[in-house]
Design a protein around this motif. Structure first.
Motif, PDB file in Angstrom:
ATOM      1  N   PRO A 178       4.420  37.466 -49.581  1.00  0.00           N
ATOM      2  CA  PRO A 178       4.963  38.102 -50.861  1.00  0.00           C
ATOM      3  C   PRO A 178       5.036  39.600 -50.764  1.00  0.00           C
ATOM      4  CG  PRO A 178       3.042  36.948 -51.178  1.00  0.00           C
ATOM      5  CD  PRO A 178       3.180  37.061 -49.505  1.00  0.00           C
ATOM      6  N   GLU A 179       6.326  39.769 -51.481  1.00  0.00           N
ATOM      7  CA  GLU A 179       7.017  41.168 -51.184  1.00  0.00           C
ATOM      8  C   GLU A 179       5.674  41.922 -51.625  1.00  0.00           C
ATOM      9  OE1 GLU A 179      10.807  44.200 -51.581  1.00  0.00           O
ATOM     10  OE2 GLU A 179       9.789  42.848 -52.859  1.00  0.00           O
ATOM     11  N   SER A 180       3.960  41.376 -52.126  1.00  0.00           N
ATOM     12  CA  SER A 180       3.176  42.742 -52.295  1.00  0.00           C
ATOM     13  C   SER A 180       2.694  43.102 -51.273  1.00  0.00           C
ATOM     14  CB  SER A 180       2.622  42.553 -53.573  1.00  0.00           C
ATOM     15  OG  SER A 180       2.171  41.095 -53.359  1.00  0.00           O
ATOM     16  N   TYR A 181       2.583  42.182 -50.106  1.00  0.00           N
ATOM     17  CA  TYR A 181       1.501  42.852 -49.183  1.00  0.00           C
ATOM     18  C   TYR A 181       2.519  43.477 -48.746  1.00  0.00           C
ATOM     19  CZ  TYR A 181      -0.857  38.335 -50.112  1.00  0.00           C
ATOM     20  OH  TYR A 181      -1.471  37.024 -50.584  1.00  0.00           O
ATOM     21  N   ILE A 182       3.861  44.355 -48.468  1.00  0.00           N
ATOM     22  CA  ILE A 182       4.376  45.440 -47.649  1.00  0.00           C
ATOM     23  C   ILE A 182       3.169  45.874 -47.771  1.00  0.00           C
ATOM     24  CG2 ILE A 182       6.128  45.830 -46.604  1.00  0.00           C
ATOM     25  CD1 ILE A 182       8.033  43.255 -47.398  1.00  0.00           C
ATOM     26  N   ASP A 183       2.968  46.839 -48.871  1.00  0.00           N
ATOM     27  CA  ASP A 183       2.879  47.968 -48.649  1.00  0.00           C
ATOM     28  C   ASP A 183       1.138  47.902 -48.222  1.00  0.00           C
ATOM     29  OD1 ASP A 183       4.517  49.729 -50.025  1.00  0.00           O
ATOM     30  OD2 ASP A 183       4.211  49.475 -52.156  1.00  0.00           O
ATOM     31  N   ILE A 184       0.103  47.263 -47.876  1.00  0.00           N
ATOM     32  CA  ILE A 184      -0.539  46.659 -47.897  1.00  0.00           C
ATOM     33  C   ILE A 184      -0.819  46.164 -45.884  1.00  0.00           C
ATOM     34  CG2 ILE A 184      -2.800  44.724 -47.351  1.00  0.00           C
ATOM     35  CD1 ILE A 184      -2.233  43.513 -50.125  1.00  0.00           C
ATOM     36  N   HIS A 185       0.384  45.969 -45.581  1.00  0.00           N
ATOM     37  CA  HIS A 185       0.707  45.584 -44.682  1.00  0.00           C
ATOM     38  C   HIS A 185       0.848  47.155 -43.641  1.00  0.00           C
ATOM     39  CE1 HIS A 185       2.145  44.388 -40.348  1.00  0.00           C
ATOM     40  NE2 HIS A 185       3.884  45.156 -40.325  1.00  0.00           N
ATOM     41  N   THR A 186       1.120  47.282 -44.481  1.00  0.00           N
ATOM     42  CA  THR A 186       1.979  49.127 -44.229  1.00  0.00           C
ATOM     43  C   THR A 186       0.383  49.793 -43.244  1.00  0.00           C
ATOM     44  OG1 THR A 186       3.439  49.590 -45.090  1.00  0.00           O
ATOM     45  CG2 THR A 186       3.205  51.406 -44.754  1.00  0.00           C
ATOM     46  N   GLY A 187      -0.682  49.660 -44.084  1.00  0.00           N
ATOM     47  CA  GLY A 187      -1.650  50.698 -43.842  1.00  0.00           C
ATOM     48  C   GLY A 187      -2.564  49.582 -42.955  1.00  0.00           C
TER      49      GLY A 187
END
Length: 224
Positions: A178-187
């Motif tokens: 889900p797109e909401s995970y992309i910011d988590i992945h960035t960290g």
């Protein structure tokens, strides 16, 4: 992409054969270069089927050395490609999308590598039918050992997602999220690489304190 039976004025019918893809990169920086090296080393796409654009030759020289075609015209990339990667700096992306929007057709697949730009924004700035996907790679993609996630927009289906995952898997781990995970992945995987470097540096420094030459300690720590 193989084009079959194109009538005048009609969109081409496409067969998703990875070896026949025509791939474009709008932006030719380090991350885009890492992805293209992965595609080429895995034999996913011939170099002659890849076209990259950038404002100057600073980054394009390396692409030409790989056998890829280059241009200074973003519109040419869209006209000559079906799978288009957006790899610009975030602050110039809106202007680039305004420039290429008239050339984007229903047969295009547009994949954004641009940090911080949501799928909603991409879909708003591109024609309403555009198949949009968003990926977030990390630096080890440059050596085909990356960790990537991607999300799809409302018009991108299973076929587009499967094609993208097949291609990106040549550059490392690739997962749809889900797109909401992309910011988590960035960290986690984007910034997380720096912590691994810090740990390796600490190992090497410990070896140096015990009497090992610094260059040798660094090579061994990196290999470890």
């Amino acid at each position: 992409i193989s084009v079959v039976g194109v009538a005048p004025g009609a969109w081409p019918r496409v067969a998703m054969e990875a070896s026949e893809l025509w791939v474009g990169f709008v932006g030719a920086g380090r991350m885009a270069g890492g992805l293209v090296r992965g595609l080429l080393q895995a034999g996913k796409v011939p170099a002659s089927n890849i076209l990259a654009s950038a404002p100057s030759d600073k980054n394009l020289d390396a692409w030409r050395e790989l056998g890829c075609r280059t241009t200074h015209c973003n519109l040419e990339v869209v006209h000559r490609s079906t799978l288009v990667f957006l790899a610009t700096k975030p602050h110039i992306l809106p202007g680039v999308l305004e420039e290429i929007r008239p050339a984007v057709g229903s047969h295009h697949i547009v994949v954004s590598l641009v940090a911080g730009v949501t799928i909603q924004t991409l879909q708003r700035l591109l024609p309403p039918w555009t198949k949009v996907l968003r990926i977030m790679p990390n630096l080890p993609c440059v050596v085909q050992a990356g960790a990537m996630v991607f999300s799809r927009g409302s018009n991108a289906g299973d076929e587009e997602a499967a094609l993208l995952k097949s291609l990106l898997s040549s550059c490392g781990l690739c997962e749809e999220v889900p797109e909401s995970y992309i910011d988590i992945h960035t960290g986690l995987s984007g910034s997380g690489v720096a912590y691994v470097y810090l740990f390796a540096e600490a190992l090497a420094e410990g070896a140096v304190k015990m009497g090992m030459p610094g260059a040798l300690a660094s090579r061994i720590a990196a290999q470890t």
